[in-house]
Design a protein around this motif. Structure first.
Motif, PDB file in Angstrom:
ATOM      1  N   THR A 226       0.799  -1.229   0.000  1.00  0.00           N
ATOM      2  CA  THR A 226       0.000   0.000   0.000  1.00  0.00           C
ATOM      3  C   THR A 226       0.828   1.275   0.000  1.00  0.00           C
ATOM      4  O   THR A 226       0.267   2.371  -0.053  1.00  0.00           O
ATOM      5  N   GLY A 227       2.137   1.168   0.071  1.00  0.00           N
ATOM      6  CA  GLY A 227       2.972   2.370   0.091  1.00  0.00           C
ATOM      7  C   GLY A 227       4.383   2.077  -0.371  1.00  0.00           C
ATOM      8  O   GLY A 227       4.806   0.923  -0.470  1.00  0.00           O
TER       9      GLY A 227
ATOM     10  N   GLU B 275       4.260   0.085  -4.334  1.00  0.00           N
ATOM     11  CA  GLU B 275       2.830   0.235  -4.073  1.00  0.00           C
ATOM     12  C   GLU B 275       1.990  -0.368  -5.202  1.00  0.00           C
ATOM     13  O   GLU B 275       2.249  -0.155  -6.380  1.00  0.00           O
TER      14      GLU B 275
ATOM     15  N   PHE C 122       2.798  -1.374   5.486  1.00  0.00           N
ATOM     16  CA  PHE C 122       2.560  -1.148   4.066  1.00  0.00           C
ATOM     17  C   PHE C 122       1.937  -2.378   3.404  1.00  0.00           C
ATOM     18  O   PHE C 122       1.932  -2.491   2.175  1.00  0.00           O
TER      19      PHE C 122
END
Length: 295
Positions: free
Chosen positions: A247-248, A252, A287
């Motif tokens: 997610t990051g 990502e 993440f």
């Protein structure tokens, strides 16, 4: 405090080509925070947080830190529907460009084309890729860093090598047959066969990869991150069967399974039909999010 926005804007107009050292990297992050607080950006602007691991990436002389024409071209394929990936391509595929002539081919999704995997003779991958590009076919030559020992000095060196000596070509069945059997690159090129499937005659067919599998693979390898590596899926220490999404960070959007590699938790990208996968660099647990529906 009124001087802060002026200082931040000044930094945006300066090219910073390469700066090493963790202290300047921390300083760049502080500038980013100040930028977000005191200099809100509009819909056509980009924030000043292009920070790389080796230092602060340079900003263009454009007041917003990018060239509008170049970015528009780079996003050419970002909203093109790919039938094989079940939706829209979430990032712009890199342009295929010949290292010899400069001829380039853009990725353009087409129902008649598929991702064929070609096995290339050792040392000929770049030459074959250049030749196929000049024929007008989009190819992707994935490269990963590997350690080799210098025969003269005995010291280890890190160099980029083609992933499994494979070339991924987006083409029709007729084009694939031409390159493998009837072209100038035929003597260096063969099919990579899918050893997990047999056809009606009992033979393994050429491996064809879906666009959905290719997207995270291309995204991870195009970063040229020195921590991305090939992994043997049979001996990979997966922590669970759960599918996760990053997610990051630079990885990502990539999905895969978490494995313990080099004493770190990394996400492993798998391509159906290959016994070798690809691992990202270390991904912090905050993440990662679990994906409920499997692709």
């Amino acid at each position: 405090m009124l001087a802060v926005p002026f200082i931040v804007k000044s930094f945006a107009k300066v090219r910073i080509f390469y700066v090493s050292g963790k202290y300047f990297t921390i300083f760049c992050y502080l500038i980013t925070i100040i930028d977000l607080v005191f200099w809100p950006f509009g819909e056509n602007d980009v924030p000043l947080h292009s920070i790389s691991k080796r230092g602060c990436a340079y900003f263009d002389t454009h007041p917003h830190g990018f060239d509008r024409k170049s970015d528009t071209n780079a996003l050419y394929n970002a909203s093109i529907k790919d039938e094989n990936s079940k939706g829209f391509v979430s990032f712009a595929f890199p342009e295929a460009k010949s290292s010899k002539t400069g001829v380039s081919v853009r990725y353009a999704p087409c129902i008649e084309r598929e991702w064929y995997v070609l096995r290339i003779k050792y040392g000929q991958a770049q030459a074959v890729a250049d030749a196929i590009i000049e024929y007008g076919t989009y190819v992707y030559l994935a490269k990963v860093w590997k350690d080799i020992r210098n025969k003269e000095t005995g010291k280890k060196q890190r160099k980029l090598f083609p992933f499994m000596n494979l070339l991924f070509a987006y083409m029709t069945e007729q084009e694939a047959e031409k390159y493998v059997k009837e072209s100038s690159v035929s003597k260096y090129t063969t099919y990579y066969y899918n050893h997990f499937v047999t056809d009606k005659n009992g033979y393994n067919p050429p491996l064809v990869v879906s666009g959905r599998d290719m997207e995270p693979f291309i995204k991870a390898t195009s970063l040229l991150d020195e921590h991305v590596m090939e992994v043997d899926l049979k001996n990979c220490n997966f922590l669970s069967d759960d599918l996760v999404r990053v997610t990051g960070g630079p990885f990502e959007g990539i999905t895969g399974r978490v494995a313990r590699i080099a004493r770190q938790n990394r996400v492993v990208i798998q391509i159906k039909g290959l016994q070798t996968g690809l691992s990202t660099a270390y991904i912090p647990p905050y993440f990662l999010e679990k994906v409920e529906d499997r692709p």
